[in-house]
Design a protein around this motif. Sequence first.
Motif, PDB file in Angstrom:
ATOM      1  N   ALA A  87       0.795  -1.226   0.000  1.00 61.40           N
ATOM      2  CA  ALA A  87       0.000   0.000   0.000  1.00 61.40           C
ATOM      3  C   ALA A  87       0.826   1.272   0.000  1.00 61.40           C
ATOM      4  O   ALA A  87       0.470   2.257  -0.652  1.00 61.40           O
ATOM      5  N   VAL A  88       1.927   1.283   0.751  1.00 62.00           N
ATOM      6  CA  VAL A  88       2.702   2.521   0.896  1.00 62.00           C
ATOM      7  C   VAL A  88       3.154   3.097  -0.446  1.00 62.00           C
ATOM      8  O   VAL A  88       3.049   4.310  -0.670  1.00 62.00           O
ATOM      9  N   PRO A  89       3.650   2.282  -1.398  1.00 62.12           N
ATOM     10  CA  PRO A  89       4.002   2.862  -2.705  1.00 62.12           C
ATOM     11  C   PRO A  89       2.806   3.537  -3.383  1.00 62.12           C
ATOM     12  O   PRO A  89       2.974   4.575  -4.048  1.00 62.12           O
ATOM     13  N   ASP A  90       1.609   2.961  -3.223  1.00 62.96           N
ATOM     14  CA  ASP A  90       0.411   3.595  -3.785  1.00 62.96           C
ATOM     15  C   ASP A  90       0.118   4.915  -3.078  1.00 62.96           C
ATOM     16  O   ASP A  90      -0.208   5.920  -3.722  1.00 62.96           O
ATOM     17  N   TYR A  91       0.221   4.908  -1.751  1.00 64.33           N
ATOM     18  CA  TYR A  91      -0.006   6.146  -1.011  1.00 64.33           C
ATOM     19  C   TYR A  91       0.940   7.240  -1.490  1.00 64.33           C
ATOM     20  O   TYR A  91       0.531   8.393  -1.699  1.00 64.33           O
ATOM     21  N   LEU A  92       2.216   6.894  -1.624  1.00 62.06           N
ATOM     22  CA  LEU A  92       3.215   7.883  -2.024  1.00 62.06           C
ATOM     23  C   LEU A  92       2.882   8.472  -3.394  1.00 62.06           C
ATOM     24  O   LEU A  92       2.979   9.694  -3.612  1.00 62.06           O
ATOM     25  N   ARG A  93       2.469   7.611  -4.279  1.00 64.46           N
ATOM     26  CA  ARG A  93       2.139   8.054  -5.634  1.00 64.46           C
ATOM     27  C   ARG A  93       0.932   8.991  -5.631  1.00 64.46           C
ATOM     28  O   ARG A  93       0.943  10.052  -6.258  1.00 64.46           O
ATOM     29  N   SER A 106      -4.027   0.203   6.337  1.00 66.17           N
ATOM     30  CA  SER A 106      -2.823   0.335   7.156  1.00 66.17           C
ATOM     31  C   SER A 106      -3.194   0.773   8.561  1.00 66.17           C
ATOM     32  O   SER A 106      -3.124   1.959   8.909  1.00 66.17           O
ATOM     33  N   THR A 107      -3.577  -0.194   9.396  1.00 67.25           N
ATOM     34  CA  THR A 107      -4.095   0.144  10.717  1.00 67.25           C
ATOM     35  C   THR A 107      -3.035   0.757  11.632  1.00 67.25           C
ATOM     36  O   THR A 107      -3.370   1.481  12.566  1.00 67.25           O
ATOM     37  N   SER A 108      -1.769   0.497  11.362  1.00 68.08           N
ATOM     38  CA  SER A 108      -0.716   1.093  12.179  1.00 68.08           C
ATOM     39  C   SER A 108      -0.569   2.589  11.922  1.00 68.08           C
ATOM     40  O   SER A 108       0.127   3.283  12.669  1.00 68.08           O
ATOM     41  N   LEU A 109      -1.230   3.091  10.886  1.00 61.92           N
ATOM     42  CA  LEU A 109      -1.186   4.518  10.586  1.00 61.92           C
ATOM     43  C   LEU A 109      -2.374   5.278  11.155  1.00 61.92           C
ATOM     44  O   LEU A 109      -2.577   6.437  10.809  1.00 61.92           O
ATOM     45  N   VAL A 110      -3.166   4.640  12.038  1.00 62.23           N
ATOM     46  CA  VAL A 110      -4.232   5.400  12.692  1.00 62.23           C
ATOM     47  C   VAL A 110      -3.641   6.492  13.569  1.00 62.23           C
ATOM     48  O   VAL A 110      -4.308   7.483  13.873  1.00 62.23           O
ATOM     49  N   TYR A 111      -2.381   6.318  13.980  1.00 62.99           N
ATOM     50  CA  TYR A 111      -1.661   7.382  14.673  1.00 62.99           C
ATOM     51  C   TYR A 111      -0.273   7.460  14.055  1.00 62.99           C
ATOM     52  O   TYR A 111       0.667   6.786  14.495  1.00 62.99           O
ATOM     53  N   PRO A 112      -0.097   8.277  13.008  1.00 58.08           N
ATOM     54  CA  PRO A 112       1.154   8.279  12.243  1.00 58.08           C
ATOM     55  C   PRO A 112       2.431   8.502  13.053  1.00 58.08           C
ATOM     56  O   PRO A 112       3.461   7.882  12.734  1.00 58.08           O
ATOM     57  N   PRO A 113       2.440   9.333  14.111  1.00 59.76           N
ATOM     58  CA  PRO A 113       3.706   9.531  14.833  1.00 59.76           C
ATOM     59  C   PRO A 113       4.302   8.253  15.418  1.00 59.76           C
ATOM     60  O   PRO A 113       5.518   8.194  15.654  1.00 59.76           O
ATOM     61  N   PRO A 118       9.690   4.171  10.501  1.00 61.24           N
ATOM     62  CA  PRO A 118       9.914   5.625  10.448  1.00 61.24           C
ATOM     63  C   PRO A 118      10.343   6.137   9.084  1.00 61.24           C
ATOM     64  O   PRO A 118       9.997   7.270   8.718  1.00 61.24           O
ATOM     65  N   GLU A 119      11.080   5.330   8.310  1.00 66.44           N
ATOM     66  CA  GLU A 119      11.501   5.797   6.991  1.00 66.44           C
ATOM     67  C   GLU A 119      10.312   5.946   6.064  1.00 66.44           C
ATOM     68  O   GLU A 119      10.200   6.925   5.303  1.00 66.44           O
ATOM     69  N   TRP A 120       9.393   4.998   6.097  1.00 63.06           N
ATOM     70  CA  TRP A 120       8.165   5.122   5.300  1.00 63.06           C
ATOM     71  C   TRP A 120       7.350   6.329   5.745  1.00 63.06           C
ATOM     72  O   TRP A 120       6.766   7.036   4.931  1.00 63.06           O
ATOM     73  N   ARG A 121       7.301   6.561   7.063  1.00 63.04           N
ATOM     74  CA  ARG A 121       6.541   7.716   7.562  1.00 63.04           C
ATOM     75  C   ARG A 121       7.125   9.012   6.999  1.00 63.04           C
ATOM     76  O   ARG A 121       6.386   9.895   6.566  1.00 63.04           O
ATOM     77  N   LYS A 122       8.441   9.125   7.001  1.00 63.31           N
ATOM     78  CA  LYS A 122       9.080  10.332   6.458  1.00 63.31           C
ATOM     79  C   LYS A 122       8.760  10.501   4.976  1.00 63.31           C
ATOM     80  O   LYS A 122       8.509  11.613   4.502  1.00 63.31           O
ATOM     81  N   GLN A 123       8.768   9.384   4.242  1.00 63.61           N
ATOM     82  CA  GLN A 123       8.445   9.458   2.819  1.00 63.61           C
ATOM     83  C   GLN A 123       7.003   9.916   2.610  1.00 63.61           C
ATOM     84  O   GLN A 123       6.721  10.729   1.718  1.00 63.61           O
ATOM     85  N   ALA A 130       4.626  17.683  -0.554  1.00 68.07           N
ATOM     86  CA  ALA A 130       4.884  18.034  -1.955  1.00 68.07           C
ATOM     87  C   ALA A 130       3.590  18.142  -2.751  1.00 68.07           C
ATOM     88  O   ALA A 130       3.451  19.026  -3.609  1.00 68.07           O
ATOM     89  N   GLY A 131       2.650  17.244  -2.487  1.00 70.55           N
ATOM     90  CA  GLY A 131       1.402  17.246  -3.243  1.00 70.55           C
ATOM     91  C   GLY A 131       0.318  18.120  -2.650  1.00 70.55           C
ATOM     92  O   GLY A 131      -0.727  18.321  -3.276  1.00 70.55           O
TER      93      GLY A 131
END
Length: 357
Positions: A87-93, A106-113, A118-123, A130-131
Amino acid sequence: MNSKSRVVVWSTGGVGSIAIDAIRHRPDLELVGVWVHSADKVGRDAGELAGGTALGIAATDDAEALIGLRPDCVVYAASGPERDAGAVPDYLRLLGEGINVVSTSSTSLVYPPSYFHPEWRKQLESAAEAGGASFYASGVFPGFGSDQLALLLATQSKTIRTLTVREIALNDHYPVADVMMDGMGFGRPLEFEPMLSTPGFIEMAWSAPIQLIAKALGAQVLQIRGSLDRRVTDRDLEVAFGTIAAGTCGAVCTRAAGVVDGREAIVVEHIIRMARDVAPDWKTSDSDATYQVDIDGDPDIHCSLTLGDAEGHGAGRGAMAATAMRVVNAVPYVVDAAPGLLSSLDLPITLPRNVLE
């Protein structure tokens, strides 16, 4: 809020199909495209794929074509054994193209901090910036039952010693054998080590709701303690993924506790049974899916939420509907939010519009 948001639904599984049907009836939302993974679904009408009447929208696996429609938001409901990796590559796009995303994947992203990668979170943060777009993940548990319900009840509190959120579920209807057997240990002897028993797995899985609650209450969690308990069934059980033999695991309980000032103050419990009478000494419910909040404090507060019909059945469908609507109802709010990675703490209550029948 904008008068109408243009929406793409990403997948037509259980949650995605419910989202499609909901959007088609909402005057503030417009379905403009649907993504599918299976080649045999490409070209078919999205409304029919969702179990309803034709919508005149052909499903596609062409992500670029969907991005070219310039939707305001994507309802992302794709699932799989490696959800975030896919999923993360789709989110980034999508975020990089200025398209807001609401996700149940992505249930672990219900609280992004507190996101475990962490590298995916930064991306994701960089792509959203950017978008000029926003990302929001939710569901029921993790999601509403493990954050907003608890926090709403806590508005009545003078002091809180312990806050516990809990799901009690009968999951005999879940058909995916590798998840249930290898991931959770059902149908295996207690000597078998499922993925749940991997050191740190439970702590990672439930970090997001614990940290979200802590942030909301102005507390700091420096440690999360996880534990796993399993019980055997004394008879063969016929379930959706096969037979659970007598003497093998028929119930699983995970517990994660956030430690505040040296004591376990924020607790998440997840109890799953394959039959109601397995592990009778654990917390029980007459409903197939129950979400409980217990606050030990001043005052003590106890709340139980059930999904499904009045007899307590049909919770599988109810939980899917609740999961889908947590993000569908959030679409207009996320579209209007400032760019970034959002949690339920960043949005008002995402009240549905035009849903009274």
